[in-house]
Scaffold this active site. Structure first.
Site, PDB file in Angstrom:
ATOM      1  N   GLY A   1       0.905  -1.076  -0.063  1.00  0.00           N
ATOM      2  CA  GLY A   1      -0.006  -0.063  -0.047  1.00  0.00           C
ATOM      3  C   GLY A   1       0.923   1.335   0.017  1.00  0.00           C
ATOM      4  O   GLY A   1       0.665   2.346  -0.598  1.00  0.00           O
ATOM      5  N   THR A   2       1.820   1.379   0.701  1.00  0.00           N
ATOM      6  CA  THR A   2       2.630   2.557   0.706  1.00  0.00           C
ATOM      7  C   THR A   2       3.321   2.685  -0.439  1.00  0.00           C
ATOM      8  O   THR A   2       3.330   3.984  -0.991  1.00  0.00           O
ATOM      9  CB  THR A   2       4.008   2.258   2.033  1.00  0.00           C
ATOM     10  OG1 THR A   2       3.275   2.275   3.022  1.00  0.00           O
ATOM     11  CG2 THR A   2       5.093   3.326   1.786  1.00  0.00           C
TER      12      THR A   2
ATOM     13  N   GLN B   1      -7.343  -0.359   3.680  1.00  0.00           N
ATOM     14  CA  GLN B   1      -8.415  -1.029   4.989  1.00  0.00           C
ATOM     15  C   GLN B   1      -9.481  -1.508   4.465  1.00  0.00           C
ATOM     16  O   GLN B   1     -10.080  -2.339   4.866  1.00  0.00           O
ATOM     17  CB  GLN B   1      -8.558   0.259   6.192  1.00  0.00           C
ATOM     18  CG  GLN B   1      -7.329   0.470   6.777  1.00  0.00           C
ATOM     19  CD  GLN B   1      -6.815  -0.497   7.489  1.00  0.00           C
ATOM     20  OE1 GLN B   1      -7.638  -1.719   7.835  1.00  0.00           O
ATOM     21  NE2 GLN B   1      -5.418  -0.639   7.986  1.00  0.00           N
TER      22      GLN B   1
ATOM     23  N   SER C   1      -3.717  -3.158  -0.590  1.00  0.00           N
ATOM     24  CA  SER C   1      -2.477  -4.212  -0.060  1.00  0.00           C
ATOM     25  C   SER C   1      -2.766  -5.552   0.122  1.00  0.00           C
ATOM     26  O   SER C   1      -4.042  -5.976   0.344  1.00  0.00           O
ATOM     27  CB  SER C   1      -2.068  -3.516   1.140  1.00  0.00           C
ATOM     28  OG  SER C   1      -0.746  -4.394   1.681  1.00  0.00           O
ATOM     29  N   SER C   2      -1.702  -6.389   0.478  1.00  0.00           N
ATOM     30  CA  SER C   2      -2.032  -7.842   0.326  1.00  0.00           C
ATOM     31  C   SER C   2      -2.199  -8.404   1.609  1.00  0.00           C
ATOM     32  O   SER C   2      -2.930  -8.981   1.837  1.00  0.00           O
ATOM     33  CB  SER C   2      -0.886  -8.588  -0.630  1.00  0.00           C
ATOM     34  OG  SER C   2      -1.110  -9.996  -0.084  1.00  0.00           O
ATOM     35  N   HIS C   3      -1.146  -7.932   2.622  1.00  0.00           N
ATOM     36  CA  HIS C   3      -1.200  -8.518   3.907  1.00  0.00           C
ATOM     37  C   HIS C   3      -2.321  -7.877   4.751  1.00  0.00           C
ATOM     38  O   HIS C   3      -2.411  -8.475   6.122  1.00  0.00           O
ATOM     39  CB  HIS C   3       0.168  -8.068   4.683  1.00  0.00           C
ATOM     40  CG  HIS C   3       0.375  -6.645   5.037  1.00  0.00           C
ATOM     41  ND1 HIS C   3       0.389  -6.381   6.225  1.00  0.00           N
ATOM     42  CD2 HIS C   3       0.690  -5.584   4.294  1.00  0.00           C
ATOM     43  CE1 HIS C   3       0.647  -5.147   6.458  1.00  0.00           C
ATOM     44  NE2 HIS C   3       0.680  -4.514   5.215  1.00  0.00           N
TER      45      HIS C   3
ATOM     46  N   CYS D   1       2.530   1.506  10.670  1.00  0.00           N
ATOM     47  CA  CYS D   1       3.611   2.272  10.123  1.00  0.00           C
ATOM     48  C   CYS D   1       4.140   3.469  10.721  1.00  0.00           C
ATOM     49  O   CYS D   1       5.123   4.182  10.287  1.00  0.00           O
ATOM     50  CB  CYS D   1       3.092   2.908   8.565  1.00  0.00           C
ATOM     51  SG  CYS D   1       2.715   1.240   7.399  1.00  0.00           S
TER      52      CYS D   1
END
Length: 384
Positions: free
Chosen positions: A69-70, A177, A197-199, A326
């Site tokens: 995501g970042t 999210q 994002s994957s995680h 983060c």
């Protein structure tokens, strides 16, 4: 160990683990190679791109796989600003954005871009009325996070996109999210770019995706890059991407069931807190005007710093958070919490509990017992 920090990261699900293991053994070729092993990897990559596009109502040529995501946030914003006309040097983001966006803002300021950070209204929403006074002739991009990671508050992007598009302004949203937890359709939402994002959806770490609607102007941050159609450099992680897609499909197929469970757990937890008179109060007061992610419960523990509460829970084998992972290590008030009206002192008292697929009422009871103990210890200290 009781894990209640799913908004920070999730374990890999069986579906993702199986795909990841098989492809690392049987389809490990470089997707850019011209031999058969490379062709197999390229086919898997294209297939994954199509499936990911289907999940967000987008087009496969708009999907670019990233490391998370970042990176998606940083590459999308920079690439769009690079691709806009030279006079479009102004961009806007909400005060509720992820830590990565604040880091990016500092770098872009040094490159001559001008940023306006927009505060939400009293309900925590970014509305048309909030945005209009800040829009300029040279505004090129607006970035509004779909849901805040500390509060779970969901923004109504579909209400914002027509306002921006009629002025020729692009709309980007960090949906890290919300993806896999609520239905996402980029056409209905009217977004030009999306970060996921994957995680966060039970896939592997180090994998994510950026969506740039075909036709959206952009120019690569890395000139002459060949991978991902020039969007980012580096050999593409095909096994990780396929595992990400498998996990995301599992989550999107089951999202309604999970959200119902999360809503039940949330209601139960809040009821127990009230029953035990634990001095927690909520950063987001739910009402008919607000949509929230039910699995994220953000609150303040009056009288204790959130970091202390987190460490006490950890000593008892319960993992909770003091906010975005983060931003861990930055012992300072969260800009998002302050934007929602929290004082500096309150922001330091913040804790976040977030549920996952296997969270149970019994686990929440353990947490309530720990918080009750802290409450009683506080009362004994005050009575001396």
């Amino acid at each position: 160990m009781i894990y209640l920090d799913y908004a920070a990261s999730t374990p890999m699900c069986d579906e993702a683990l199986h795909i990841y293991s098989v492809l690392n053994k049987e389809m490990f070729g470089n997707a850019s190679s011209l031999h058969d092993a490379g062709g197999q990897a390229a086919y898997t990559l294209d297939y994954s791109r199509q499936r990911m596009a289907n999940m967000i109502g987008g087009q496969p040529e708009g999907i670019y796989f990233t490391t998370g995501g970042t990176e998606s946030n940083m590459l999308i914003v920079q690439s769009i600003l690079n691709g806009l006309p030279q006079h479009k040097k102004h961009w806007i983001m909400s005060a509720l954005e992820h830590h990565s966006m604040y880091n990016l803002a500092k770098m872009l300021e040094q490159q001559g871009y001008e940023l306006t950070i927009v505060q939400p209204d009293q309900e925590g929403r970014i509305t048309r009325e909030v945005l209009i006074p800040h829009l300029r002739a040279n505004t090129g991009l607006v970035s509004v996070q779909h849901a805040n990671s500390e509060t779970g508050l969901i923004q109504d992007l579909a209400a914002l996109s027509p306002l921006l598009h009629e002025r020729g302004i692009m709309l980007h949203s960090d949906a890290v999210q919300t993806f896999g937890n609520v239905h996402i359709d980029v056409e209905v939402m009217g977004v030009d770019a999306l970060s996921i994002s994957s995680h966060k959806v039970y896939g592997p770490k180090g994998v994510g995706a950026a969506y740039l609607k075909p036709g959206t102007p952009w120019r690569s941050v890395y000139p002459d890059t060949l991978h991902e159609h020039g969007f980012r450099p580096g050999t593409v992680n095909v096994p990780g991407i396929a595992a990400f897609v498998a996990a995301a499909e599992m989550m999107t197929e089951q999202m309604e069931m999970h959200q119902e469970r999360y809503a039940t757990l949330r209601k139960y937890f809040i009821a127990k807190i009230q029953e035990k008179s634990i001095p927690l109060h909520w950063i987001v007061q739910e009402n008919e005007k607000k949509a929230v992610l039910h699995h994220i419960v953000g609150c303040f523990f009056d009288g204790y710093e959130g970091q202390y509460v987190m460490l006490e829970c950890n000593r008892s084998g319960v993992c909770i958070s003091t906010g975005s992972a983060c931003a861990a290590g930055h012992h300072e008030p969260s800009p998002a919490l302050q934007a929602l009206g929290a004082s500096g002192r309150e922001a330091l008292q913040f804790i976040r509990i977030s549920f996952g697929r296997t969270t149970t009422i019994e686990e929440l009871n353990v947490l309530v017992d720990i918080l009750t103990y802290l409450k009683h210890r506080q009362e004994r200290s005050l009575s001396r």
